[in-house]
Design a protein around this motif. Structure first.
Motif, mmCIF file in Angstrom:
data_model
loop_
_atom_site.group_PDB
_atom_site.id
_atom_site.type_symbol
_atom_site.label_atom_id
_atom_site.label_comp_id
_atom_site.label_asym_id
_atom_site.label_seq_id
_atom_site.Cartn_x
_atom_site.Cartn_y
_atom_site.Cartn_z
ATOM 1 N N ILE A 100 0.846 -1.203 0.000
ATOM 2 C CA ILE A 100 0.000 0.000 0.000
ATOM 3 C C ILE A 100 0.875 1.246 0.000
ATOM 4 C CG2 ILE A 100 -1.590 1.381 1.423
ATOM 5 C CD1 ILE A 100 -2.910 -1.221 2.300
ATOM 6 N N PHE A 101 1.902 1.216 0.812
ATOM 7 C CA PHE A 101 2.825 2.348 0.912
ATOM 8 C C PHE A 101 3.502 2.626 -0.434
ATOM 9 C CE2 PHE A 101 7.405 3.364 1.670
ATOM 10 C CZ PHE A 101 7.244 4.697 2.020
ATOM 11 N N GLN A 130 0.722 5.381 8.001
ATOM 12 C CA GLN A 130 -0.643 5.539 7.505
ATOM 13 C C GLN A 130 -1.063 4.319 6.692
ATOM 14 O OE1 GLN A 130 -2.553 9.648 6.889
ATOM 15 N NE2 GLN A 130 -1.374 9.196 5.066
ATOM 16 N N SER A 131 -0.125 3.778 5.930
ATOM 17 C CA SER A 131 -0.400 2.570 5.150
ATOM 18 C C SER A 131 -0.700 1.391 6.062
ATOM 19 C CB SER A 131 0.801 2.244 4.252
ATOM 20 O OG SER A 131 1.057 3.288 3.347
ATOM 21 N N VAL A 132 -0.013 1.339 7.192
ATOM 22 C CA VAL A 132 -0.277 0.279 8.170
ATOM 23 C C VAL A 132 -1.700 0.398 8.703
ATOM 24 C CG1 VAL A 132 0.339 -0.628 10.441
ATOM 25 C CG2 VAL A 132 2.140 0.027 8.838
ATOM 26 N N LEU A 150 -4.903 -2.737 -3.533
ATOM 27 C CA LEU A 150 -5.425 -1.870 -4.589
ATOM 28 C C LEU A 150 -6.149 -0.656 -4.017
ATOM 29 C CD1 LEU A 150 -6.178 -1.152 -7.497
ATOM 30 C CD2 LEU A 150 -8.116 -2.739 -7.309
ATOM 31 N N PHE A 151 -7.144 -0.906 -3.174
ATOM 32 C CA PHE A 151 -7.936 0.207 -2.644
ATOM 33 C C PHE A 151 -7.163 0.979 -1.570
ATOM 34 C CE2 PHE A 151 -11.163 -2.375 -4.680
ATOM 35 C CZ PHE A 151 -11.974 -1.410 -5.265
ATOM 36 N N GLY A 152 -6.267 0.275 -0.872
ATOM 37 C CA GLY A 152 -5.438 0.963 0.111
ATOM 38 C C GLY A 152 -4.480 1.946 -0.542
ATOM 39 N N ALA A 155 -6.476 4.938 -1.570
ATOM 40 C CA ALA A 155 -6.802 5.739 -0.379
ATOM 41 C C ALA A 155 -5.574 6.486 0.129
ATOM 42 C CB ALA A 155 -7.355 4.829 0.723
ATOM 43 N N GLU A 156 -4.428 5.808 0.155
ATOM 44 C CA GLU A 156 -3.187 6.440 0.608
ATOM 45 C C GLU A 156 -2.807 7.603 -0.291
ATOM 46 O OE1 GLU A 156 0.614 6.661 2.800
ATOM 47 O OE2 GLU A 156 -1.469 6.133 3.202
#
Length: 456
Positions: A100-101, A130-132, A150-152, A155-156
């Motif tokens: 995500i990061f 924040q990714s965590v 994908l969605f994370g 959002a990030e």
């Protein structure tokens, strides 16, 4: 492939490396000589390491104070501390969080390229935290790993684009330009501090940096002296309440408790001094280097840097903001206790970092009154949002730690509430956030075009 990606994540989670690479890319795009490019890259890299070292010194000075505060006043509860909550979370969600990061940074750059929000988020360490948080909330909602990534990442990318944009009008007031933005997970609280300072009608001319003092007390015009004396008073009061037996057996490793308090205050002041030196070094190199990226890759883009970037603009407001934010946290802790709610113990590091930046922002908007009221508002925000975020962290929410800064709470609450509708609720929330961002970008574009047509 997976190991290669993890190596890339390890590289890009280091803010100093990101800063150095950004400087190298920017200088290369400007076709600077090899010598100038090397010098600018290395100085940017070292400058950020100096800044980080100062932050580490401050952290070392404040940690025993936080522990002593809890023990002396017999307070038990949840401590907002990013490192404490991230460490166990990485064991269970580390791969998803890292992906995500990594992809979230790419989304941030794409959004900066194709929208009117031209902010490239360079505070890699808090972006990782924040990714965590997103990984925890999304996985607890029932998403598969690939869905969470994908969605994370989307959002990030939205968060790291929107957060600096919300603070930028207030940052412009501080710096007098749009050359640099603020990128930190305390962005929402800091923007709220600026808004509070603005609407409460303080006078920017009555700045924290303009102290009318007698000639014999002229030494308090020196920021380093003020910081040392202020923190000495704080440490000495708590150490005296704790008593020599507790301090010397629990925190000072046998050192005299009065001497220990003074040394800790000196360490804190030294850390702030180093932070300010690092910030100046980074600004001197990264802003000119970033012009290459703004011209070639992401036109008109701005680097969004960590909160210490604000400190040199009003060093006295740093301490005013810290104390005001901390007082708000203590008051909230007492109120939560009487109300029978989970007690959120003030996270001293969070109150220093975001409270200090809120003080600087508030001072630019409303002088001394703005610094006090704005930072107090930030202190309330970072006391309340960790409380409402706890239920959405799954098993980790039952631990004694939670995320500390305002962006965690605001965006975490948004996605947490949508997680009540399961994974599809979160997917819808991400899509809505993207749509709102593009609509806002279009409106900003129209507004800018109208101003240009009017010659404003």
């Amino acid at each position: 492939m997976n190991s290669f990606l993890m190596v890339l994540v390890d590289i890009f989670r280091q803010p100093a490396v990101i800063i150095g690479l950004i400087a190298l890319i920017g200088l290369t795009l400007q076709r600077k000589s090899f010598s100038d490019s090397m010098k600018g890259t290395v100085k940017s890299f070292i400058g950020f390491l100096v800044l980080a070292s100062g932050a580490g010194i401050v952290d070392t000075a404040l940690k025993p104070f936080g522990a002593m505060f809890q023990d002396v006043f017999h307070v038990q509860g949840v401590v907002p501390n990013n490192e404490a909550i991230v460490a166990p979370a990485l064991v269970e969600y580390g791969t998803v969080a890292a992906l995500i990061f990594f992809f979230g940074m790419i989304v941030n750059i794409l959004l900066a390229r194709f929208t009117n929000f031209k902010y490239i988020y360079l505070s890699g360490h808090v972006a990782l935290y924040q990714s965590v948080m997103l990984a925890i909330i999304f996985m607890v909602s029932g998403m598969s790993a690939w869905q969470a990534v994908l969605f994370g990442a989307l959002a990030e990318g939205v968060i790291t684009t929107v957060s600096p944009a919300l603070v930028q009008p207030f940052m412009h007031k501080v710096t007098g330009s749009d050359d640099v933005a603020l990128g930190h997970t305390g962005g929402m609280g800091i923007a709220f501090a600026g808004l509070l300072a603005k609407i409460t009608g303080g006078n920017p001319e009555h700045s924290t940096e303009k102290m009318n003092v007698p000639k014999n007390l002229g030494f308090i015009r020196d920021t380093n002296v003020v910081i040392f004396l202020s923190m000495s008073l704080v440490y000495l009061v708590v150490a005296l309440i704790a008593g020599p037996t507790y301090v010397e057996s629990q925190v000072s490793d046998g050192q005299n408790y009065i001497l220990w308090a003074i040394m800790q205050a000196g360490m804190f002041a030294a850390g702030v001094f180093v932070i300010l030196a690092g910030v100046r070094a980074v600004l001197n190199e990264i802003v000119p280097a970033f012009q290459g990226i703004s011209t070639k890759l992401v036109p008109n883009s701005k680097p969004a840097l960590d909160v210490p970037i604000t400190f040199p603009f009003a060093p006295n407001a740093v301490m005013v903001g810290f104390f005001s934010s901390l007082v708000a946290g203590i008051i909230c802790m007492v109120i939560f206790g009487f109300a029978g709610l989970t007690i959120i113990i003030p996270g001293v590091i969070a109150h220093f970092m975001t409270g200090a930046a809120s003080g600087v922002i508030g001072n630019a908007q409303g002088g001394r009154r703005g610094a006090i009221i704005g930072a107090f508002g930030n202190g309330v925000i970072i006391s309340v949002v960790p409380l409402v975020l706890v239920p959405f962290l799954g098993d980790l929410g039952s631990s004694s730690a939670t995320f500390s800064d305002s962006d965690f709470g605001v965006f975490g609450l948004y996605y947490g509430l949508m997680s009540n509708f399961g994974q599809y609720g979160i997917m819808g929330a991400v899509v809505i956030a993207l749509v709102v961002l593009f609509v806002a970008s279009a409106l900003i574009g129209r507004s800018n075009a109208a101003r240009e047509a009017q010659g404003v």
